[in-house]
Design a protein around this motif. Structure first.
Motif, PDB file in Angstrom:
ATOM      1  N   SER A 168       0.831  -1.204   0.000  1.00 59.86           N
ATOM      2  CA  SER A 168       0.000   0.000   0.000  1.00 59.86           C
ATOM      3  C   SER A 168       0.865   1.253   0.000  1.00 59.86           C
ATOM      4  O   SER A 168       1.510   1.552   0.990  1.00 59.86           O
ATOM      5  CB  SER A 168      -0.907  -0.004   1.232  1.00 59.86           C
ATOM      6  OG  SER A 168      -1.295   1.310   1.541  1.00 59.86           O
ATOM      7  N   GLU A 170      -0.040   4.207   0.173  1.00 58.87           N
ATOM      8  CA  GLU A 170      -0.565   5.161   1.153  1.00 58.87           C
ATOM      9  C   GLU A 170      -0.062   4.838   2.564  1.00 58.87           C
ATOM     10  O   GLU A 170       0.497   5.693   3.248  1.00 58.87           O
ATOM     11  CB  GLU A 170      -2.091   5.082   1.091  1.00 58.87           C
ATOM     12  CG  GLU A 170      -2.805   6.237   1.736  1.00 58.87           C
ATOM     13  CD  GLU A 170      -4.302   5.974   1.719  1.00 58.87           C
ATOM     14  OE1 GLU A 170      -4.905   6.019   2.791  1.00 58.87           O
ATOM     15  OE2 GLU A 170      -4.841   5.686   0.610  1.00 58.87           O
ATOM     16  N   GLN A 173       3.645   5.373   3.407  1.00 53.15           N
ATOM     17  CA  GLN A 173       4.087   6.757   3.646  1.00 53.15           C
ATOM     18  C   GLN A 173       4.213   7.064   5.134  1.00 53.15           C
ATOM     19  O   GLN A 173       4.939   7.954   5.540  1.00 53.15           O
ATOM     20  CB  GLN A 173       3.073   7.759   3.054  1.00 53.15           C
ATOM     21  CG  GLN A 173       3.009   7.787   1.546  1.00 53.15           C
ATOM     22  CD  GLN A 173       4.369   8.050   0.932  1.00 53.15           C
ATOM     23  OE1 GLN A 173       5.064   8.980   1.324  1.00 53.15           O
ATOM     24  NE2 GLN A 173       4.762   7.210  -0.023  1.00 53.15           N
TER      25      GLN A 173
END
Ligand SMILES: [Fe+2]
Ligand SMILES: [Fe+2]
Ligand SMILES: [Fe+2]
Length: 326
Positions: A168, A170, A173
């Motif tokens: 992922s 996202e 991060q």
């Protein structure tokens, strides 16, 4: 994987063993990555030898552990023969579909079975090596049959298209996820570094058992961390991997190929700073994670590493005390 069939000299025997070793390092890693990328307790297969239903994920991890033992056996015999065990690895691949990973796992099993079983030794030469490669080859036959049974079960329940957990972008991060990836790289590095010293000191059973215990602890932490990553919304990463347009990830250097330490003192000296470095990362991560199950688990890992530092400091102090210790 390189090929060698005719074993005439000691150099040929060591070459065969090192080709096998580079394969075993890779698959021990690859199978566990494949397992850690799929759901727990979701897919089951009828194991042909155990004669019972087994979790595909759990058995794939078990096979990865068998490969780690093969690596150790090979590394120890290479050292006993006066050779240098290689820590390079064959390439590691992860496909988006679970089925494609199982298919590759079966193929790599058959490839290494052929390497072991097709080696031609002059009669009576290297009997110990000959016996060992034959014994290992039948573990590989067993593994291949297991992967076949897993694929049949997945097909039978219409799960051919089932996907691994996707990485992922996202979640990765997030600072805590990035730090956990870093910790996992260090855990993997330390697990292999300890194994190098187990191989180096295989004549000294006391030292080698202690180092082996620490290596297993790091493998266990790595295993638990991979589950924590899923809970944080990401999935285990393959270092230095390139992804193609089909989503297939491939890495030629998924783990370091060199580890420091060439003799007892220099080997033991490298471990304390490496452990302390890992401890500092766990402490930082713990400060970011809320109370709960994940924090409890991470605290356990930190505790084991503190224990490792205690043990390693004494191993080093005691080694420095004894004159004539090689
Ligand atoms: Fe193996
Ligand atoms: Fe195998
Ligand atoms: Fe440790």
């Amino acid at each position: 994987m390189e090929k060698i069939k005719s074993i005439q000299s000691k150099e040929d025997a060591i070459k065969l063993l090192n080709i096998a070793l580079e394969h075993e390092w890779a698959v021990s890693f690859e199978y566990t990555i494949h397992a850690y990328s799929m759901p727990k307790g979701k897919f089951f297969y009828q194991d042909p030898i155990l004669k019972r239903l087994q979790d595909v994920r759990a058995q794939t991890i078990q096979i990865g552990i068998d490969e780690m033992y093969h690596s150790l056996q090979l590394g120890i015999i290479i050292t006993q023969m006066g050779g240098t065990p290689s820590f390079k690895t064959d390439e590691v691949i992860r496909y988006p579909r679970i089925m494609d990973n199982l298919k590759r796992d079966k193929e790599t099993e058959d490839m290494v079975t052929a390497l072991y079983q097709d080696a031609e030794f002059a009669e009576g030469s290297f009997p110990k090596v000959q016996n060992m490669v034959l014994n290992i080859s039948y573990d590989e036959v067993r593994h291949s049959d297991q992967f076949v049974a897993m694929m049949e079960a997945m097909r039978a329940e219409g799960a051919e298209e089932a996907l691994c957990y996707p990485p992922s972008p996202e979640s990765s991060q997030k600072e805590e996820v990035q730090l956990l990836h870093e910790i996992m790289r260090d855990e993997n590095e330390l697990m292999h570094r300890y194994l190098k010293y187990v191989i180096m000191f295989s004549e000294h059973q006391d030292l080698c058992q202690r180092l082996f215990k620490n290596s297993i602890d790091h493998m266990r932490n790595w295993d638990k961390n991979s589950g924590i990553l899923i809970k944080m919304g990401d999935v285990i990463r393959i270092e230095n991997a390139a992804k193609d347009e089909t989503g297939r990830e491939k890495s030629a250097s998924p783990m370091p190929s060199l580890y420091p330490g060439e003799n007892r003192l220099s080997a033991l000296e490298t471990l304390i700073p490496a452990e302390n470095n890992l401890i500092a990362k766990y402490e930082k991560l713990l400060s970011m994670v809320p109370e709960g199950e994940i924090k409890d688990q991470l605290e356990k890992h930190l505790g084991w590493d503190r224990e490792h530092v205690f043990t390693q400091e004494w191993l080093l102090t005691n080694a420095r005390k004894i004159k004539g210790l090689k």
